[in-house]
Scaffold this motif. Structure first.
Motif, PDB file in Angstrom:
ATOM      1  N   GLY A   1      -1.291  24.273 -14.587  1.00  0.00           N
ATOM      2  CA  GLY A   1      -2.582  24.444 -13.931  1.00  0.00           C
ATOM      3  C   GLY A   1      -3.224  23.095 -13.667  1.00  0.00           C
ATOM      4  N   GLU A   2      -4.529  23.098 -13.336  1.00  0.00           N
ATOM      5  CA  GLU A   2      -5.196  21.885 -12.884  1.00  0.00           C
ATOM      6  C   GLU A   2      -5.100  20.728 -13.868  1.00  0.00           C
ATOM      7  N   ASP A   3      -5.347  20.987 -15.159  1.00  0.00           N
ATOM      8  CA  ASP A   3      -5.344  19.893 -16.138  1.00  0.00           C
ATOM      9  C   ASP A   3      -3.980  19.218 -16.206  1.00  0.00           C
ATOM     10  N   LEU A   4      -2.920  20.021 -16.215  1.00  0.00           N
ATOM     11  CA  LEU A   4      -1.566  19.460 -16.262  1.00  0.00           C
ATOM     12  C   LEU A   4      -1.272  18.668 -14.990  1.00  0.00           C
ATOM     13  N   TRP A   5      -1.666  19.194 -13.842  1.00  0.00           N
ATOM     14  CA  TRP A   5      -1.383  18.516 -12.567  1.00  0.00           C
ATOM     15  C   TRP A   5      -2.156  17.204 -12.445  1.00  0.00           C
ATOM     16  N   VAL A   6      -3.404  17.189 -12.900  1.00  0.00           N
ATOM     17  CA  VAL A   6      -4.187  15.949 -12.842  1.00  0.00           C
ATOM     18  C   VAL A   6      -3.537  14.879 -13.706  1.00  0.00           C
TER      19      VAL A   6
ATOM     20  N   GLY B   1      -4.412  14.830   0.194  1.00  0.00           N
ATOM     21  CA  GLY B   1      -3.962  16.171  -0.159  1.00  0.00           C
ATOM     22  C   GLY B   1      -4.511  17.234   0.754  1.00  0.00           C
ATOM     23  N   ASN B   2      -3.727  18.295   0.913  1.00  0.00           N
ATOM     24  CA  ASN B   2      -4.115  19.457   1.710  1.00  0.00           C
ATOM     25  C   ASN B   2      -4.405  20.639   0.794  1.00  0.00           C
ATOM     26  N   SER B   3      -5.470  21.388   1.095  1.00  0.00           N
ATOM     27  CA  SER B   3      -5.809  22.609   0.380  1.00  0.00           C
ATOM     28  C   SER B   3      -6.001  22.304  -1.110  1.00  0.00           C
ATOM     29  N   LEU B   4      -5.225  22.947  -2.006  1.00  0.00           N
ATOM     30  CA  LEU B   4      -5.296  22.637  -3.429  1.00  0.00           C
ATOM     31  C   LEU B   4      -5.043  21.152  -3.670  1.00  0.00           C
ATOM     32  N   GLY B   5      -4.141  20.548  -2.890  1.00  0.00           N
ATOM     33  CA  GLY B   5      -3.861  19.125  -3.037  1.00  0.00           C
ATOM     34  C   GLY B   5      -5.090  18.263  -2.781  1.00  0.00           C
ATOM     35  N   GLY B   6      -5.983  18.710  -1.900  1.00  0.00           N
ATOM     36  CA  GLY B   6      -7.222  17.985  -1.661  1.00  0.00           C
ATOM     37  C   GLY B   6      -8.152  18.058  -2.862  1.00  0.00           C
ATOM     38  N   TYR B   7      -8.241  19.226  -3.463  1.00  0.00           N
ATOM     39  CA  TYR B   7      -9.042  19.385  -4.678  1.00  0.00           C
ATOM     40  C   TYR B   7      -8.482  18.503  -5.790  1.00  0.00           C
ATOM     41  N   LEU B   8      -7.162  18.515  -5.971  1.00  0.00           N
ATOM     42  CA  LEU B   8      -6.545  17.683  -7.008  1.00  0.00           C
ATOM     43  C   LEU B   8      -6.744  16.197  -6.724  1.00  0.00           C
ATOM     44  N   THR B   9      -6.821  15.829  -5.446  1.00  0.00           N
ATOM     45  CA  THR B   9      -7.051  14.431  -5.080  1.00  0.00           C
ATOM     46  C   THR B   9      -8.383  13.937  -5.636  1.00  0.00           C
ATOM     47  N   VAL B  10      -9.458  14.703  -5.413  1.00  0.00           N
ATOM     48  CA  VAL B  10     -10.760  14.255  -5.904  1.00  0.00           C
ATOM     49  C   VAL B  10     -10.867  14.419  -7.416  1.00  0.00           C
TER      50      VAL B  10
ATOM     51  N   THR C   1       0.832  -1.205   0.000  1.00  0.00           N
ATOM     52  CA  THR C   1       0.000   0.000   0.000  1.00  0.00           C
ATOM     53  C   THR C   1       0.866   1.254   0.000  1.00  0.00           C
ATOM     54  N   ALA C   2       0.583   2.146  -0.936  1.00  0.00           N
ATOM     55  CA  ALA C   2       1.282   3.432  -1.015  1.00  0.00           C
ATOM     56  C   ALA C   2       0.350   4.555  -0.609  1.00  0.00           C
ATOM     57  N   VAL C   3       0.900   5.537   0.085  1.00  0.00           N
ATOM     58  CA  VAL C   3       0.181   6.773   0.390  1.00  0.00           C
ATOM     59  C   VAL C   3       0.854   7.879  -0.424  1.00  0.00           C
ATOM     60  N   VAL C   4       0.100   8.480  -1.337  1.00  0.00           N
ATOM     61  CA  VAL C   4       0.628   9.537  -2.204  1.00  0.00           C
ATOM     62  C   VAL C   4       0.092  10.872  -1.703  1.00  0.00           C
ATOM     63  N   LEU C   5       0.992  11.750  -1.246  1.00  0.00           N
ATOM     64  CA  LEU C   5       0.624  13.032  -0.645  1.00  0.00           C
ATOM     65  C   LEU C   5       0.734  14.150  -1.685  1.00  0.00           C
ATOM     66  N   LEU C   6      -0.314  14.932  -1.817  1.00  0.00           N
ATOM     67  CA  LEU C   6      -0.362  16.031  -2.782  1.00  0.00           C
ATOM     68  C   LEU C   6      -0.397  17.360  -2.026  1.00  0.00           C
ATOM     69  N   HIS C   7       0.528  18.242  -2.364  1.00  0.00           N
ATOM     70  CA  HIS C   7       0.694  19.483  -1.600  1.00  0.00           C
ATOM     71  C   HIS C   7      -0.238  20.587  -2.087  1.00  0.00           C
ATOM     72  N   GLY C   8      -0.303  21.649  -1.290  1.00  0.00           N
ATOM     73  CA  GLY C   8      -1.127  22.799  -1.617  1.00  0.00           C
ATOM     74  C   GLY C   8      -0.379  23.812  -2.460  1.00  0.00           C
ATOM     75  N   PHE C   9      -1.047  24.917  -2.777  1.00  0.00           N
ATOM     76  CA  PHE C   9      -0.451  25.968  -3.596  1.00  0.00           C
ATOM     77  C   PHE C   9       0.629  26.706  -2.814  1.00  0.00           C
ATOM     78  N   GLY C  10       1.753  26.958  -3.463  1.00  0.00           N
ATOM     79  CA  GLY C  10       2.815  27.742  -2.856  1.00  0.00           C
ATOM     80  C   GLY C  10       3.805  26.951  -2.033  1.00  0.00           C
ATOM     81  N   VAL C  11       3.547  25.654  -1.837  1.00  0.00           N
ATOM     82  CA  VAL C  11       4.488  24.807  -1.107  1.00  0.00           C
ATOM     83  C   VAL C  11       4.852  23.627  -2.011  1.00  0.00           C
ATOM     84  N   ALA C  12       5.473  22.598  -1.434  1.00  0.00           N
ATOM     85  CA  ALA C  12       5.901  21.447  -2.230  1.00  0.00           C
ATOM     86  C   ALA C  12       6.002  20.242  -1.305  1.00  0.00           C
ATOM     87  N   SER C  13       6.674  19.203  -1.743  1.00  0.00           N
ATOM     88  CA  SER C  13       6.746  17.961  -0.968  1.00  0.00           C
ATOM     89  C   SER C  13       7.338  18.167   0.415  1.00  0.00           C
ATOM     90  N   PHE C  14       8.177  19.195   0.596  1.00  0.00           N
ATOM     91  CA  PHE C  14       8.778  19.435   1.913  1.00  0.00           C
ATOM     92  C   PHE C  14       7.729  19.763   2.975  1.00  0.00           C
TER      93      PHE C  14
END
Length: 428
Positions: free
Chosen positions: A174-179, A199-208, A97-110
């Protein structure tokens, strides 16, 4: 509880304990900002030009090191010809099982440094990928070379303002490229047969959004989605299919180069927001921790913004039309596809207020719902022990893995109190 009686049965409150428990680099005794404090941000340009240039040079020199999460292994993936993607990976033992974390706007994997160790110690393989235009994921060269000479000496503005390189003509950050990036990442790089998207913030939106558009072969691997203060709105230019008339009223939709008509607005906004003082003020505004976020995170964000393609990417993101599905539409698709969901919210978030959590829960009534308090917009960073406890409790219930079990997982399996487990294992 902040939810109505009809929702309270499905919601659980998780105490965050002391603010920012487990965080590093937080200063004591710093007063929480209010809107009245904003004017002091504009005083930053009064610093001497030489000192400002020196700070920028140091950030540019240290950018790659600052972008790498300190608690996971950094890796690179040649996603498309001309686009390299950075991601971080943490694993202790082989896992299914993998957990893939998606970050919000203005931040990154850190931004997920506090999640790598607890989740991997519990037996999961943990990934966090930088979206294109963030962290260390960027075009390999100037996608629109030959920009104005006055921008060539300004960190963050050297690329993207000239004539488009044919290889990058269709690249709109933007969203299409990130999805598409998320879907390709899972299908090409994530070897584990079962996948949890979080995902958090934008990352949550991209998750769904990514889950809603997932091809059936990949969707079969998605065993759950976890949304942390997911933003329910993104973009301001209407989608063509939903409002063709208003969509066509905006002449630029993010394709390079950044036109002159947009350049002044985008650069002014970008250079104001990426100032470390501005970043620190904004972060402190959305956190409950009275000590603030400290200087380290704002410096890392400012360093990311110093990438030569930073201002052009910001311009594209700003003017990319809305996605085909809204957050609510995409969440409905997740429900229809019978993907288990976790809704986790920092209760004191001034942006994604409790109303949005209640509305998401009404759209996905079978989801597990947690509120973390006190905590703001980025609870995984501000209150990592409580968030990790809630995540692992949900993961253990929906997608347990055999093998190594952390002390946190053992506590969650035998205790009814995630907050108690968070306090017991905060130092581990």
């Amino acid at each position: 509880m902040l939810l109505g009686p009809e929702l309270q049965a499905g919601a659980r409150a998780v105490s965050a304990g002391s603010p920012c428990q487990g965080c590093q680099g937080v200063r004591a005794g710093v007063r929480k900002p209010t809107l009245g404090h904003w004017p002091h941000v504009w005083l930053a340009p009064l610093a001497t030009a030489a000192a400002a240039r020196s700070r920028v040079r140091r950030r540019v020199e240290d950018r790659e090191e600052l972008m790498r999460p300190r608690t996971a292994e950094s890796k690179f993936w040649q996603w498309k010809e001309g686009i390299t993607v950075h991601y971080a990976k943490a694993s202790k033992l082989p896992s299914d099982t993998a957990v893939v974390l998606l970050h919000g706007f203005g931040v990154a994997s850190f931004h997920y440094e506090h999640q790598f160790a607890p989740l991997s110690q519990a037996g999961y393989t943990v990934y966090a990928m930088d979206n294109v235009g963030a962290g260390l994921s960027w075009p390999d060269r100037d996608p629109a070379p030959g920009g104005p000479q006055e921008l060539q000496d300004v960190a963050g503005s050297q690329w993207g303002f000239g004539s488009p390189d044919p290889q990058y003509e269709d690249m709109v950050i933007g969203e299409d490229l990130w999805v598409q990036q998320i879907k390709d990442f899972i299908s090409q790089l994530v070897a584990e047969p079962k996948v949890i998207l979080a995902g958090n913030s934008l990352g949550g939106y991209l998750t769904v959004l990514a889950t809603a558009f997932m091809e059936d072969s990949t969707l079969q691997r998605i065993k759950g989605v976890a949304l942390l203060n997911a933003t329910p709105f993104w973009g301001w230019i209407p989608n063509r299919a939903k409002n063709p008339g208003l969509h066509s009223a905006f002449p630029w939709k993010g394709r390079l180069p950044v036109p002159r008509s947009v350049r002044a607005l985008a650069l002014t906004w970008y250079n104001t927001l990426r100032n470390p003082d501005s970043i620190e003020w904004l972060l402190n505004f959305v956190t409950v921790n009275p000590a603030g976020v400290g200087h380290q995170l704002p410096v890392r964000i400012a360093a990311m913004a110093d990438h030569p393609n930073g201002a052009a990417a910001f311009s594209q993101i700003l003017f990319t039309p809305q996605a085909e599905l809204s957050f609510e539409d995409a969440l409905q698709q997740v429900v229809a596809r019978k993907v288990p969901a976790l809704l986790l919210y920092g209760r004191e978030d001034p942006w994604i207020v409790p109303y949005w959590g209640a509305r998401a829960y009404m759209t996905a009534p079978s989801a597990d719902y947690f509120q973390v308090s006190p905590s703001g917009h980025c609870p995984h960073f501000e209150s990592p022990a409580a968030v990790n406890a809630a995540l692992l409790r949900w993961l253990h219930a929906t997608n347990p893995v055999e093998g190594q079990e952390s002390s946190l997982s053992r506590c969650l399996r035998t205790s009814a109190s995630p907050s108690m487990c968070a306090r017991r294992t905060a130092g581990s």
